[in-house]
Design an enzyme around this catalytic site. Structure first.
Site, mmCIF file in Angstrom:
data_model
loop_
_atom_site.group_PDB
_atom_site.id
_atom_site.type_symbol
_atom_site.label_atom_id
_atom_site.label_comp_id
_atom_site.label_asym_id
_atom_site.label_seq_id
_atom_site.Cartn_x
_atom_site.Cartn_y
_atom_site.Cartn_z
ATOM 1 N N PHE A 123 22.662 -92.312 -56.079
ATOM 2 C CA PHE A 123 22.819 -91.074 -55.399
ATOM 3 C C PHE A 123 23.147 -91.126 -54.245
ATOM 4 O O PHE A 123 22.650 -90.036 -53.190
ATOM 5 C CB PHE A 123 21.713 -90.024 -55.967
ATOM 6 C CG PHE A 123 20.962 -90.358 -57.116
ATOM 7 C CD1 PHE A 123 21.551 -90.173 -58.191
ATOM 8 C CD2 PHE A 123 19.628 -90.887 -57.173
ATOM 9 C CE1 PHE A 123 21.063 -90.259 -59.376
ATOM 10 C CE2 PHE A 123 19.070 -90.821 -58.498
ATOM 11 C CZ PHE A 123 19.865 -90.799 -59.573
ATOM 12 N N CYS A 124 24.080 -91.935 -53.607
ATOM 13 C CA CYS A 124 24.487 -92.072 -52.238
ATOM 14 C C CYS A 124 23.084 -91.971 -51.226
ATOM 15 O O CYS A 124 23.162 -91.543 -50.125
ATOM 16 C CB CYS A 124 25.375 -90.965 -51.592
ATOM 17 S SG CYS A 124 26.827 -90.829 -52.443
#
Ligand code: PMP
Length: 420
Positions: free
Chosen positions: A365-366
Protein backbone atom coordinates in the site's frame (compact mmCIF):
# COMPACT_ATOMS: atom_id res chain seq x y z
CA UNK A 1 -22.12 -9.29 14.91
CA UNK A 2 -22.66 -5.54 14.71
CA UNK A 3 -25.67 -4.55 12.68
CA UNK A 4 -25.86 -1.30 10.78
CA UNK A 5 -27.46 1.27 13.03
CA UNK A 6 -30.89 2.13 11.69
CA UNK A 7 -30.71 5.76 10.66
CA UNK A 8 -34.23 6.17 9.24
CA UNK A 9 -33.94 9.27 7.08
CA UNK A 10 -30.25 8.98 6.30
CA UNK A 11 -29.56 10.25 2.81
CA UNK A 12 -26.49 8.49 1.45
CA UNK A 13 -25.12 10.35 -1.60
CA UNK A 14 -25.30 8.06 -4.60
CA UNK A 15 -22.18 6.79 -6.36
CA UNK A 16 -22.11 5.48 -9.93
CA UNK A 17 -21.63 1.76 -10.48
CA UNK A 18 -23.37 0.51 -7.36
CA UNK A 19 -24.78 -2.52 -9.17
CA UNK A 20 -22.12 -3.54 -11.64
CA UNK A 21 -22.50 -7.17 -12.79
CA UNK A 22 -19.38 -9.37 -12.56
CA UNK A 23 -19.17 -12.66 -14.47
CA UNK A 24 -17.17 -15.13 -12.35
CA UNK A 25 -14.95 -17.85 -13.89
CA UNK A 26 -17.55 -20.52 -12.90
CA UNK A 27 -20.21 -18.72 -14.96
CA UNK A 28 -22.16 -17.15 -12.05
CA UNK A 29 -22.99 -13.47 -12.17
CA UNK A 30 -22.79 -11.42 -9.00
CA UNK A 31 -22.95 -7.71 -8.20
CA UNK A 32 -19.49 -6.20 -7.83
CA UNK A 33 -18.54 -5.62 -4.19
CA UNK A 34 -16.18 -2.66 -4.29
CA UNK A 35 -14.16 -2.72 -1.08
CA UNK A 36 -11.30 -0.64 -2.44
CA UNK A 37 -12.42 2.92 -1.76
CA UNK A 38 -9.10 3.85 -0.15
CA UNK A 39 -7.29 3.32 -3.47
CA UNK A 40 -9.77 5.30 -5.52
CA UNK A 41 -13.47 5.91 -5.02
CA UNK A 42 -16.30 5.67 -7.54
CA UNK A 43 -17.77 8.87 -8.93
CA UNK A 44 -20.63 10.60 -7.15
CA UNK A 45 -23.70 10.99 -9.36
CA UNK A 46 -23.76 14.73 -8.63
CA UNK A 47 -20.09 15.02 -9.63
CA UNK A 48 -20.76 13.35 -12.98
CA UNK A 49 -23.74 15.69 -13.47
CA UNK A 50 -21.67 18.80 -12.70
CA UNK A 51 -19.03 17.75 -15.23
CA UNK A 52 -21.66 16.93 -17.86
CA UNK A 53 -23.37 20.28 -17.36
CA UNK A 54 -20.15 22.17 -17.99
CA UNK A 55 -18.91 20.06 -20.91
CA UNK A 56 -20.86 21.88 -23.66
CA UNK A 57 -19.25 25.14 -22.49
CA UNK A 58 -15.77 23.67 -22.14
CA UNK A 59 -13.22 26.32 -23.15
CA UNK A 60 -10.00 28.01 -22.02
CA UNK A 61 -9.70 29.19 -18.41
CA UNK A 62 -8.18 32.64 -17.82
CA UNK A 63 -7.31 32.85 -21.51
CA UNK A 64 -10.34 33.66 -23.65
CA UNK A 65 -12.84 36.48 -23.94
CA UNK A 66 -15.93 34.70 -25.26
CA UNK A 67 -18.91 33.59 -23.17
CA UNK A 68 -17.63 30.01 -22.89
CA UNK A 69 -14.26 31.16 -21.56
CA UNK A 70 -15.91 33.52 -19.10
CA UNK A 71 -18.11 30.72 -17.80
CA UNK A 72 -15.20 28.33 -17.48
CA UNK A 73 -13.02 30.90 -15.71
CA UNK A 74 -15.86 31.60 -13.26
CA UNK A 75 -16.44 27.87 -12.72
CA UNK A 76 -12.72 27.31 -12.04
CA UNK A 77 -12.43 30.18 -9.56
CA UNK A 78 -15.73 29.20 -7.91
CA UNK A 79 -14.34 25.67 -7.54
CA UNK A 80 -11.30 27.11 -5.78
CA UNK A 81 -13.53 28.95 -3.30
CA UNK A 82 -15.74 25.89 -2.70
CA UNK A 83 -12.81 23.57 -2.04
CA UNK A 84 -11.27 26.15 0.30
CA UNK A 85 -14.54 26.40 2.24
CA UNK A 86 -14.76 22.61 2.45
CA UNK A 87 -11.52 22.47 4.44
CA UNK A 88 -12.30 25.58 6.50
CA UNK A 89 -9.54 27.63 4.88
CA UNK A 90 -8.64 31.03 6.36
CA UNK A 91 -9.28 34.10 4.15
CA UNK A 92 -5.60 34.51 3.30
CA UNK A 93 -4.90 30.82 2.60
CA UNK A 94 -3.97 29.89 -0.94
CA UNK A 95 -5.82 27.12 -2.79
CA UNK A 96 -3.58 25.61 -5.46
CA UNK A 97 -4.97 22.92 -7.74
CA UNK A 98 -2.62 20.02 -8.37
CA UNK A 99 -2.93 16.55 -9.90
CA UNK A 100 -3.36 14.69 -6.60
CA UNK A 101 -2.03 14.52 -3.03
CA UNK A 102 1.40 13.35 -4.16
CA UNK A 103 1.70 16.39 -6.40
CA UNK A 104 0.41 18.72 -3.66
CA UNK A 105 2.95 17.44 -1.11
CA UNK A 106 5.78 17.66 -3.65
CA UNK A 107 4.76 21.27 -4.32
CA UNK A 108 4.89 22.05 -0.60
CA UNK A 109 8.27 20.30 -0.30
CA UNK A 110 9.65 22.59 -3.04
CA UNK A 111 8.23 25.66 -1.30
CA UNK A 112 9.95 25.13 2.06
CA UNK A 113 12.17 28.04 3.09
CA UNK A 114 15.87 27.11 2.94
CA UNK A 115 17.07 25.26 6.02
CA UNK A 116 13.64 23.88 6.96
CA UNK A 117 13.65 20.40 8.50
CA UNK A 118 10.59 18.23 7.94
CA UNK A 119 9.55 16.22 10.98
CA UNK A 120 7.46 13.11 10.38
CA UNK A 121 6.72 9.64 11.66
CA UNK A 122 8.18 6.58 10.03
CA UNK A 123 4.88 5.07 8.91
CA UNK A 124 3.77 7.72 6.44
CA UNK A 125 2.54 6.91 2.95
CA UNK A 126 5.41 7.24 0.45
CA UNK A 127 3.78 10.44 -0.86
CA UNK A 128 4.35 12.03 2.54
CA UNK A 129 7.63 10.23 3.28
CA UNK A 130 9.75 10.79 0.20
CA UNK A 131 9.34 14.34 -1.21
CA UNK A 132 11.05 16.18 1.65
CA UNK A 133 14.67 17.28 1.78
CA UNK A 134 16.14 17.27 5.30
CA UNK A 135 13.91 15.14 7.49
CA UNK A 136 13.80 14.11 11.10
CA UNK A 137 12.01 10.78 11.29
CA UNK A 138 10.34 9.91 14.55
CA UNK A 139 9.77 6.27 15.51
CA UNK A 140 6.17 5.08 15.63
CA UNK A 141 4.53 6.16 18.90
CA UNK A 142 3.15 3.39 21.11
CA UNK A 143 -0.21 5.12 21.10
CA UNK A 144 -1.77 8.09 19.35
CA UNK A 145 -1.91 9.87 22.72
CA UNK A 146 1.87 9.61 22.96
CA UNK A 147 2.48 11.36 19.64
CA UNK A 148 2.11 15.00 20.84
CA UNK A 149 4.62 14.53 23.70
CA UNK A 150 7.00 12.73 21.36
CA UNK A 151 6.74 15.61 18.88
CA UNK A 152 7.24 18.21 21.62
CA UNK A 153 10.45 16.49 22.74
CA UNK A 154 11.77 16.31 19.16
CA UNK A 155 10.96 19.95 18.38
CA UNK A 156 12.48 21.14 21.65
CA UNK A 157 15.83 19.65 20.56
CA UNK A 158 15.65 21.16 17.07
CA UNK A 159 17.05 24.61 16.43
CA UNK A 160 16.19 24.77 12.69
CA UNK A 161 12.85 25.96 11.34
CA UNK A 162 10.56 22.97 11.01
CA UNK A 163 7.53 21.67 9.15
CA UNK A 164 5.73 18.77 10.80
CA UNK A 165 3.78 16.58 8.40
CA UNK A 166 1.31 13.89 9.34
CA UNK A 167 -1.43 11.80 7.82
CA UNK A 168 -4.98 12.47 9.01
CA UNK A 169 -5.96 8.81 8.69
CA UNK A 170 -3.63 5.95 7.83
CA UNK A 171 -4.16 4.40 4.41
CA UNK A 172 -3.12 1.06 5.94
CA UNK A 173 -5.11 0.90 9.17
CA UNK A 174 -7.62 3.74 8.90
CA UNK A 175 -6.43 4.95 12.31
CA UNK A 176 -6.95 8.66 12.89
CA UNK A 177 -4.06 10.83 14.13
CA UNK A 178 -4.56 13.58 16.77
CA UNK A 179 -4.02 16.37 14.28
CA UNK A 180 -5.28 19.37 16.30
CA UNK A 181 -3.09 18.37 19.28
CA UNK A 182 -0.07 17.97 17.02
CA UNK A 183 -0.78 21.38 15.46
CA UNK A 184 -0.83 22.98 18.92
CA UNK A 185 2.53 21.40 19.77
CA UNK A 186 4.05 22.42 16.43
CA UNK A 187 2.98 26.03 16.87
CA UNK A 188 4.18 26.16 20.48
CA UNK A 189 7.63 25.35 19.13
CA UNK A 190 7.44 27.79 16.21
CA UNK A 191 6.96 25.05 13.61
CA UNK A 192 4.28 24.68 10.95
CA UNK A 193 2.22 21.57 10.26
CA UNK A 194 0.90 19.96 7.07
CA UNK A 195 -1.92 17.43 6.95
CA UNK A 196 -1.99 14.62 4.40
CA UNK A 197 -5.77 14.31 4.16
CA UNK A 198 -5.81 11.89 1.20
CA UNK A 199 -7.72 9.36 3.30
CA UNK A 200 -9.33 11.58 5.92
CA UNK A 201 -11.14 14.04 3.65
CA UNK A 202 -13.79 11.65 2.31
CA UNK A 203 -14.66 10.44 5.81
CA UNK A 204 -14.40 13.33 8.25
CA UNK A 205 -14.89 17.11 8.15
CA UNK A 206 -11.66 19.13 8.12
CA UNK A 207 -11.20 22.68 9.34
CA UNK A 208 -7.87 24.44 8.94
CA UNK A 209 -9.27 27.31 11.02
CA UNK A 210 -10.33 25.12 13.95
CA UNK A 211 -7.46 22.63 13.91
CA UNK A 212 -4.96 25.47 13.18
CA UNK A 213 -3.26 23.21 10.63
CA UNK A 214 -1.16 25.28 8.20
CA UNK A 215 -1.44 23.17 5.02
CA UNK A 216 -3.67 20.39 3.78
CA UNK A 217 -3.28 18.15 0.73
CA UNK A 218 -5.97 15.91 -0.72
CA UNK A 219 -6.99 14.04 -3.90
CA UNK A 220 -10.28 14.32 -5.78
CA UNK A 221 -10.26 10.68 -6.86
CA UNK A 222 -10.44 9.49 -3.23
CA UNK A 223 -13.33 11.88 -2.63
CA UNK A 224 -15.65 10.57 -5.35
CA UNK A 225 -14.37 13.05 -7.96
CA UNK A 226 -12.15 10.98 -10.29
CA UNK A 227 -11.11 13.64 -12.81
CA UNK A 228 -7.39 13.99 -12.05
CA UNK A 229 -7.44 16.90 -9.63
CA UNK A 230 -5.98 17.39 -6.16
CA UNK A 231 -5.25 20.43 -4.08
CA UNK A 232 -2.79 22.07 -1.70
CA UNK A 233 -4.33 24.65 0.60
CA UNK A 234 -2.61 26.77 3.20
CA UNK A 235 -0.44 29.71 4.21
CA UNK A 236 0.41 31.91 1.26
CA UNK A 237 3.80 33.34 2.34
CA UNK A 238 5.97 30.27 1.65
CA UNK A 239 4.08 29.55 -1.57
CA UNK A 240 4.43 33.12 -2.84
CA UNK A 241 8.15 33.20 -2.11
CA UNK A 242 8.98 29.81 -3.61
CA UNK A 243 10.11 29.30 -7.18
CA UNK A 244 7.14 28.34 -9.38
CA UNK A 245 6.42 24.61 -9.18
CA UNK A 246 6.01 24.51 -12.97
CA UNK A 247 7.61 27.12 -15.19
CA UNK A 248 5.40 28.21 -18.07
CA UNK A 249 2.45 30.25 -19.27
CA UNK A 250 -0.12 31.32 -16.72
CA UNK A 251 2.49 31.54 -13.93
CA UNK A 252 4.17 34.52 -15.56
CA UNK A 253 3.27 38.18 -15.00
CA UNK A 254 5.86 39.41 -17.50
CA UNK A 255 8.68 37.92 -19.57
CA UNK A 256 11.41 40.08 -21.12
CA UNK A 257 12.65 39.72 -24.67
CA UNK A 258 14.45 36.35 -25.15
CA UNK A 259 12.90 35.20 -21.86
CA UNK A 260 15.92 36.28 -19.83
CA UNK A 261 13.98 38.04 -17.11
CA UNK A 262 10.71 36.68 -15.75
CA UNK A 263 8.36 38.17 -13.22
CA UNK A 264 6.23 35.44 -11.71
CA UNK A 265 2.73 35.84 -10.37
CA UNK A 266 2.03 35.43 -6.72
CA UNK A 267 -1.12 33.59 -5.60
CA UNK A 268 -2.22 30.20 -6.93
CA UNK A 269 -1.32 31.09 -10.54
CA UNK A 270 2.38 30.98 -9.54
CA UNK A 271 2.22 27.19 -9.19
CA UNK A 272 -0.44 26.35 -11.78
CA UNK A 273 1.38 26.99 -15.07
CA UNK A 274 -0.17 25.49 -18.19
CA UNK A 275 -3.82 24.97 -19.03
CA UNK A 276 -5.53 24.00 -15.81
CA UNK A 277 -7.64 20.91 -15.20
CA UNK A 278 -10.99 22.71 -15.22
CA UNK A 279 -13.18 19.61 -15.18
CA UNK A 280 -11.14 18.09 -12.37
CA UNK A 281 -11.49 21.22 -10.26
CA UNK A 282 -15.23 21.46 -10.94
CA UNK A 283 -15.63 17.76 -10.10
CA UNK A 284 -13.72 18.14 -6.84
CA UNK A 285 -15.81 21.17 -5.89
CA UNK A 286 -19.03 19.28 -6.67
CA UNK A 287 -17.90 16.45 -4.37
CA UNK A 288 -17.11 18.98 -1.65
CA UNK A 289 -20.56 20.53 -2.00
CA UNK A 290 -22.29 17.15 -1.83
CA UNK A 291 -20.29 15.95 1.18
CA UNK A 292 -20.58 19.27 3.04
CA UNK A 293 -24.35 19.19 2.56
CA UNK A 294 -24.74 15.61 3.81
CA UNK A 295 -25.29 14.58 7.42
CA UNK A 296 -21.67 13.61 7.95
CA UNK A 297 -22.14 12.52 11.55
CA UNK A 298 -24.85 10.08 10.46
CA UNK A 299 -22.74 8.88 7.52
CA UNK A 300 -19.89 8.30 9.95
CA UNK A 301 -22.16 6.25 12.25
CA UNK A 302 -23.16 4.13 9.26
CA UNK A 303 -19.51 3.68 8.27
CA UNK A 304 -18.50 2.81 11.84
CA UNK A 305 -21.19 0.13 11.99
CA UNK A 306 -19.83 -1.40 8.77
CA UNK A 307 -16.23 -1.25 10.03
CA UNK A 308 -17.21 -2.79 13.37
CA UNK A 309 -19.01 -5.58 11.57
CA UNK A 310 -15.97 -6.23 9.38
CA UNK A 311 -13.48 -6.12 12.24
CA UNK A 312 -15.48 -8.29 14.58
CA UNK A 313 -15.97 -10.81 11.73
CA UNK A 314 -12.22 -10.82 11.03
CA UNK A 315 -11.41 -11.31 14.70
CA UNK A 316 -13.45 -14.53 14.69
CA UNK A 317 -11.57 -16.04 11.74
CA UNK A 318 -8.67 -18.21 12.91
CA UNK A 319 -5.38 -17.35 11.22
CA UNK A 320 -6.48 -13.84 10.24
CA UNK A 321 -4.69 -10.90 11.87
CA UNK A 322 -5.68 -7.27 11.56
CA UNK A 323 -2.88 -4.71 11.19
CA UNK A 324 -2.94 -1.82 13.61
CA UNK A 325 -0.58 0.74 15.11
CA UNK A 326 -2.61 1.84 18.08
CA UNK A 327 -4.99 0.12 20.47
CA UNK A 328 -7.79 -2.03 19.06
CA UNK A 329 -10.38 0.56 20.12
CA UNK A 330 -8.64 3.58 18.59
CA UNK A 331 -10.73 5.87 16.34
CA UNK A 332 -10.51 4.91 12.67
CA UNK A 333 -12.13 5.52 9.28
CA UNK A 334 -13.38 2.70 7.04
CA UNK A 335 -10.07 1.07 6.19
CA UNK A 336 -8.96 -2.32 7.52
CA UNK A 337 -5.82 -4.24 6.52
CA UNK A 338 -5.19 -7.82 7.49
CA UNK A 339 -3.15 -10.89 6.63
CA UNK A 340 -4.06 -14.59 6.50
CA UNK A 341 -1.63 -17.17 7.86
CA UNK A 342 -0.05 -19.19 5.09
CA UNK A 343 -1.78 -17.37 2.21
CA UNK A 344 -0.05 -14.55 0.31
CA UNK A 345 -1.96 -11.29 0.07
CA UNK A 346 -2.18 -11.62 -3.72
CA UNK A 347 -3.72 -15.08 -3.43
CA UNK A 348 -6.30 -13.83 -0.92
CA UNK A 349 -7.40 -10.98 -3.20
CA UNK A 350 -7.42 -13.23 -6.30
CA UNK A 351 -9.64 -15.72 -4.43
CA UNK A 352 -12.03 -12.95 -3.33
CA UNK A 353 -12.23 -11.52 -6.86
CA UNK A 354 -12.52 -14.84 -8.70
CA UNK A 355 -14.96 -16.64 -6.41
CA UNK A 356 -16.92 -13.75 -4.87
CA UNK A 357 -16.74 -10.73 -7.20
CA UNK A 358 -15.03 -8.63 -4.52
CA UNK A 359 -12.46 -5.89 -5.20
CA UNK A 360 -9.86 -5.32 -2.48
CA UNK A 361 -6.19 -4.31 -2.62
CA UNK A 362 -3.18 -6.42 -1.67
CA UNK A 363 0.48 -5.56 -1.22
CA UNK A 364 2.24 -2.97 0.88
CA UNK A 365 0.00 0.00 0.00
CA UNK A 366 2.80 2.50 -0.77
CA UNK A 367 3.71 2.43 2.91
CA UNK A 368 6.39 -0.26 2.87
CA UNK A 369 8.16 0.53 6.16
CA UNK A 370 4.83 0.64 8.04
CA UNK A 371 3.32 -2.52 6.57
CA UNK A 372 6.51 -4.56 7.10
CA UNK A 373 6.53 -3.51 10.75
CA UNK A 374 2.81 -4.12 11.30
CA UNK A 375 3.00 -7.56 9.68
CA UNK A 376 5.82 -8.47 12.07
CA UNK A 377 3.84 -7.20 15.05
CA UNK A 378 0.67 -9.00 13.93
CA UNK A 379 2.62 -12.26 13.49
CA UNK A 380 3.91 -11.88 17.04
CA UNK A 381 0.37 -11.28 18.41
CA UNK A 382 -0.96 -14.29 16.51
CA UNK A 383 2.14 -16.36 17.32
CA UNK A 384 2.13 -17.56 13.72
CA UNK A 385 4.06 -16.30 10.70
CA UNK A 386 2.07 -14.19 8.26
CA UNK A 387 2.97 -13.62 4.61
CA UNK A 388 4.99 -10.60 3.58
CA UNK A 389 2.08 -8.75 2.01
CA UNK A 390 -1.31 -7.76 3.36
CA UNK A 391 -4.87 -7.27 2.11
CA UNK A 392 -6.84 -4.07 2.54
CA UNK A 393 -10.62 -3.72 2.56
CA UNK A 394 -11.94 -0.17 2.51
CA UNK A 395 -15.42 1.17 2.83
CA UNK A 396 -17.26 4.11 1.31
CA UNK A 397 -20.67 5.48 0.42
CA UNK A 398 -21.71 2.54 -1.79
CA UNK A 399 -20.66 -0.20 0.69
CA UNK A 400 -23.40 -2.43 2.10
CA UNK A 401 -23.67 -5.01 4.88
CA UNK A 402 -23.90 -7.68 2.17
CA UNK A 403 -20.49 -6.64 0.77
CA UNK A 404 -18.90 -6.97 4.20
CA UNK A 405 -20.56 -10.32 4.87
CA UNK A 406 -19.52 -11.63 1.47
CA UNK A 407 -15.90 -10.72 2.23
CA UNK A 408 -16.05 -12.56 5.55
CA UNK A 409 -17.59 -15.62 3.87
CA UNK A 410 -14.87 -15.57 1.20
CA UNK A 411 -12.14 -15.35 3.84
CA UNK A 412 -13.62 -18.18 5.85
CA UNK A 413 -12.83 -20.49 2.88
CA UNK A 414 -9.15 -19.70 3.36
CA UNK A 415 -8.73 -19.89 7.10
CA UNK A 416 -7.12 -22.96 8.68
CA UNK A 417 -10.35 -24.28 10.23
CA UNK A 418 -11.96 -24.64 6.81
CA UNK A 419 -8.98 -25.69 4.73
CA UNK A 420 -8.70 -29.46 4.14
N1 PMP B 1 -1.36 9.85 1.33
C1 PMP B 1 -2.15 8.84 1.67
C2 PMP B 1 -2.43 8.60 3.12
C3 PMP B 1 -2.70 8.02 0.68
O1 PMP B 1 -3.49 7.01 1.02
C4 PMP B 1 -2.40 8.28 -0.67
C5 PMP B 1 -2.95 7.40 -1.79
N2 PMP B 1 -2.95 6.06 -1.52
C6 PMP B 1 -1.58 9.36 -0.97
C7 PMP B 1 -1.08 10.13 0.06
C8 PMP B 1 -1.25 9.70 -2.38
O2 PMP B 1 -2.42 10.05 -3.05
P1 PMP B 1 -2.44 10.16 -4.63
O3 PMP B 1 -2.08 8.80 -5.15
O4 PMP B 1 -3.85 10.54 -4.95
O5 PMP B 1 -1.44 11.18 -5.00
Amino acid sequence: MTTIAAVPDLFVPQVLGEHLPVRLPDGREVGYANLDYAATAPCLATVAAAVNDLLPWYAGVHRGVGEASHRCTRAYEQARATVGDFVGARPDDEVVFTRNTTDALNLLARALPPGTVTVLWDGEHHANLLPWGRTLRLPAPASAEEAPAQLAAALARLSDPALVTVTGASNVTGEVWPVAELAAVAHRHGARIALDAAQLAAHRPISLRESTVDYVALSGHKMYAPFGCGVLIGRSDWLDEAPPYLAGGGATAAVSEHGRRVRWHTGPARHEAGTPNLLGAVALAAACTELAGADRAALDRREQALVDRLRSGLSRLPGVAELRQFTAGHDRVGIVSFAVTGVAGGDVSAHLAGRYGIGVRDGLFCAHPLVHRLLDEASARLERPLGDTAVRASIGLGTTTEHVDRLLTGLADLTPARRP
